[in-house]
Design a protein around this motif. Structure first.
Motif, PDB file in Angstrom:
ATOM      1  N   LEU A   1       0.790  -1.270  -0.083  1.00  0.00           N
ATOM      2  CA  LEU A   1      -0.135  -0.081  -0.146  1.00  0.00           C
ATOM      3  C   LEU A   1       0.803   1.323   0.163  1.00  0.00           C
ATOM      4  O   LEU A   1       0.760   2.176  -0.646  1.00  0.00           O
ATOM      5  CB  LEU A   1      -1.147   0.019   1.155  1.00  0.00           C
ATOM      6  N   LYS A   2       2.045   1.330   0.537  1.00  0.00           N
ATOM      7  CA  LYS A   2       2.956   2.257   0.740  1.00  0.00           C
ATOM      8  C   LYS A   2       3.358   2.523  -0.609  1.00  0.00           C
ATOM      9  O   LYS A   2       3.777   3.577  -1.178  1.00  0.00           O
ATOM     10  CB  LYS A   2       3.667   2.383   1.940  1.00  0.00           C
TER      11      LYS A   2
ATOM     12  N   LEU B   1       0.600   5.613  -1.205  1.00  0.00           N
ATOM     13  CA  LEU B   1      -0.553   5.895  -0.208  1.00  0.00           C
ATOM     14  C   LEU B   1       0.029   6.356   1.267  1.00  0.00           C
ATOM     15  O   LEU B   1       1.107   5.662   1.569  1.00  0.00           O
ATOM     16  CB  LEU B   1      -1.475   4.775   0.109  1.00  0.00           C
ATOM     17  N   SER B   2      -0.212   7.343   1.557  1.00  0.00           N
ATOM     18  CA  SER B   2       0.386   8.021   3.010  1.00  0.00           C
ATOM     19  C   SER B   2      -0.648   7.831   4.300  1.00  0.00           C
ATOM     20  O   SER B   2      -1.783   8.189   3.877  1.00  0.00           O
ATOM     21  CB  SER B   2       0.573   9.177   2.626  1.00  0.00           C
ATOM     22  N   PHE B   3       0.086   6.817   5.227  1.00  0.00           N
ATOM     23  CA  PHE B   3      -0.984   6.690   6.416  1.00  0.00           C
ATOM     24  C   PHE B   3      -0.042   6.216   7.621  1.00  0.00           C
ATOM     25  O   PHE B   3       1.083   5.859   7.212  1.00  0.00           O
ATOM     26  CB  PHE B   3      -1.872   5.670   5.935  1.00  0.00           C
TER      27      PHE B   3
ATOM     28  N   ASN C   1       1.017   3.714  10.479  1.00  0.00           N
ATOM     29  CA  ASN C   1       0.779   2.240  10.648  1.00  0.00           C
ATOM     30  C   ASN C   1       0.724   2.033  12.106  1.00  0.00           C
ATOM     31  O   ASN C   1       1.859   1.227  12.857  1.00  0.00           O
ATOM     32  CB  ASN C   1       1.839   1.591   9.919  1.00  0.00           C
TER      33      ASN C   1
ATOM     34  N   SER D   1      -6.522   6.422   8.569  1.00  0.00           N
ATOM     35  CA  SER D   1      -6.959   7.066   7.347  1.00  0.00           C
ATOM     36  C   SER D   1      -5.585   7.269   6.440  1.00  0.00           C
ATOM     37  O   SER D   1      -4.906   7.885   6.819  1.00  0.00           O
ATOM     38  CB  SER D   1      -7.565   8.510   7.971  1.00  0.00           C
ATOM     39  N   VAL D   2      -5.969   7.098   5.108  1.00  0.00           N
ATOM     40  CA  VAL D   2      -4.922   7.392   4.094  1.00  0.00           C
ATOM     41  C   VAL D   2      -5.112   8.969   3.918  1.00  0.00           C
ATOM     42  O   VAL D   2      -6.335   9.455   3.661  1.00  0.00           O
ATOM     43  CB  VAL D   2      -5.156   6.654   2.714  1.00  0.00           C
ATOM     44  N   THR D   3      -4.086   9.819   3.844  1.00  0.00           N
ATOM     45  CA  THR D   3      -4.216  11.302   3.691  1.00  0.00           C
ATOM     46  C   THR D   3      -4.331  11.564   2.459  1.00  0.00           C
ATOM     47  O   THR D   3      -4.890  12.887   2.150  1.00  0.00           O
ATOM     48  CB  THR D   3      -3.032  11.846   4.438  1.00  0.00           C
TER      49      THR D   3
ATOM     50  N   GLU E   1      -9.677   4.192   3.806  1.00  0.00           N
ATOM     51  CA  GLU E   1      -9.240   3.842   5.329  1.00  0.00           C
ATOM     52  C   GLU E   1      -8.770   2.472   5.368  1.00  0.00           C
ATOM     53  O   GLU E   1      -9.452   1.672   4.636  1.00  0.00           O
ATOM     54  CB  GLU E   1     -10.532   4.140   6.191  1.00  0.00           C
TER      55      GLU E   1
END
Ligand code: ATP
Ligand code: ZN
Length: 283
Positions: free
Chosen positions: A22-23, A27-29, A31, A39-41, A46
Motif C-alpha cells: 500500500l505504501k 498511499l500515505s498513512f 501504521n 486514514s490515508v491522507t 481507510e
C-alpha cells in the motif's frame, strides 16, 4: 465518492507486506500498531487492521470494500468475494501430514482415520472429492501435536519448510492446496473508479517488482545481436555515445530470466552493464 475501506491483517505474517504494498502505491498513512483504523491522507481510503480470519467475511458483507488475505482463509470461510489480484507474497501450502512411521501410504488409507486441522471446511471438501470417509478433528492451534497426543492419525496444516513437522515426528503426505495473499473485493464495488485506480497502482507496483532496468554499452555492429534479448516495455532505447561506433541501450528485463539474459548480453559484446531496480511500471 465515498471513502473506501481496505482490511489488512493487524499483525502476523501478512501485515508487513500488506502495509508495504500500500505504501508503494504512494498511499500515505500512519501504521499505528494500537489502532484498528487508519486514514490515508492522500487517497479516499481507510485501512482496517483485523485478524486475518475475519477479513473475507468483512469484505463479503461490505464492512470493508477490499481486503488483503491468504487464499487459504478465503477458501476456509467460503466467503463470496471477488478475486482482484494475486499479490505474490504469503505463499504457503496446505498439506496432510502423517507420522513418519505411519502405514498411511495412499489417499484411500485415510478412510476411517482421524485428521486434526484448523481448516475443517477445506479438509471436508478434499475428503469429499476423494470419496474418503474420515473423522475431522477441528482444533484451533498446534495441530501438529495431534498425532503425538493420540488425538489423530494425521493432520492438515500449513507447511512451509517442513521443520515443524519433522520436530513433531511427522512427514508431508499430500498437498491439498497452495495459497498466497490476494486482493479481494466486495462483489458490488468492482466498477468504482477509486477501486480501479487502486488496482492499477497495485498492478504497476507488482509489474515493477519483477523487473530490472538495464543500461549497457555496445558497439553498433553488435547491436542486432542483442536487440532480440531486450524487448523493453515497447522496444529498447538506443542512445548514441560520443565514440561514434558505440551506443548505450536502455531496457527492462524480467527478474526470472535475469542471469540468463545478462550472460547472453555479455557474450554478445555488451559492456558496462548497469542494473537498477524499477519502482513502478504504468501500463
Ligand atoms: P491472526 O492473528 O491474524 O489470526 P494467524 O496467526 O492466524 O494471524 P499468521 O500465522 O500470521 O496467521 O498467517 C497469516 C497467513 O499467512 C496464513 O493464513 C497464510 O495465508 C500465510 N502464510 C504464509 N506462510 C505461512 C506459514 N509458513 N505458516 C503460516 N501461515 C503462512
Ligand atoms: Zn488467523
Amino acid at each position: 465518492m465515498k471513502t473506501l475501506k481496505i482490511a489488512i491483517q493487524k499483525s502476523g505474517r501478512l501485515n508487513e507486506k500488506s502495509v508495504e504494498i500500500l505504501k508503494n502505491c504512494g498511499l500515505s498513512f500512519e501504521n499505528y500498531k494500537s489502532s484498528l483504523i487508519s486514514s490515508v491522507t492522500n487517497f479516499p481510503l481507510e485501512i482496517l487492521f483485523l485478524r486475518d480470519d475475519d477479513i473475507p467475511e468483512y469484505v463479503q458483507d461490505g464492512i470493508a470494500d477490499l481486503g488483503i488475505v491468504g487464499e487459504n482463509i478465503i477458501q476456509e470461510t467460503n466467503a463470496q468475494v471477488s478475486y482482484l489480484q494475486k499479490l505474490g507474497f504469503g505463499k504457503c501450502s496446505l498439506k496432510i501430514a502423517v507420522p513418519v512411521d505411519s502405514n498411511i501410504a495412499q489417499i484411500s488409507d485415510l478412510n476411517g482415520k482421524a485428521i486434526a486441522t484448523s481448516y475443517p471446511n477445506i479438509l471436508g471438501e478434499y475428503l469429499f472429492k476423494n470419496k474418503i470417509s474420515a473423522q475431522i478433528r477441528n482444533i484451533s492451534g498446534s495441530v501438529e501435536i495431534g498425532p503425538g497426543l493420540g488425538l489423530s492419525d494425521a493432520i492438515l496444516d500449513i507447511v512451509s519448510t517442513g521443520g515443524t513437522l519433522k520436530s513433531n515426528g511427522l512427514k508431508p503426505f499430500v498437498e491439498v492446496m497452495q495459497s498466497e495473499a490476494v486482493l479481494i473485493g466486495n462483489k458490488n464495488i468492482e466498477t468504482n473508479s477509486n477501486v480501479m485506480e487502486l488496482l492499477q497502482r497495485i498492478q504497476s507496483v507488482l509489474r515493477a517488482k519483477n523487473t530490472k532496468y538495464v543500461v549497457l554499452n555496445i558497439q553498433r555492429k553488435n547491436l542486432e545481436k542483442i536487440i532480440g534479448l531486450l524487448p523493453g516495455v515497447k522496444s529498447p532505447t538506443i542512445v548514441p555515445l560520443f565514440e561514434s561506433e558505440w551506443v548505450a541501450v536502455h531496457s527492462v528485463i524480467e527478474e526470472q530470466d535475469f542471469w540468463e539474459k545478462i550472460n547472453a548480453l555479455k557474450a554478445a559484446g555488451a559492456e558496462g552493464i548497469v542494473v537498477m531496480p524499477v519502482e513502478k511500471i504504468i501500463a
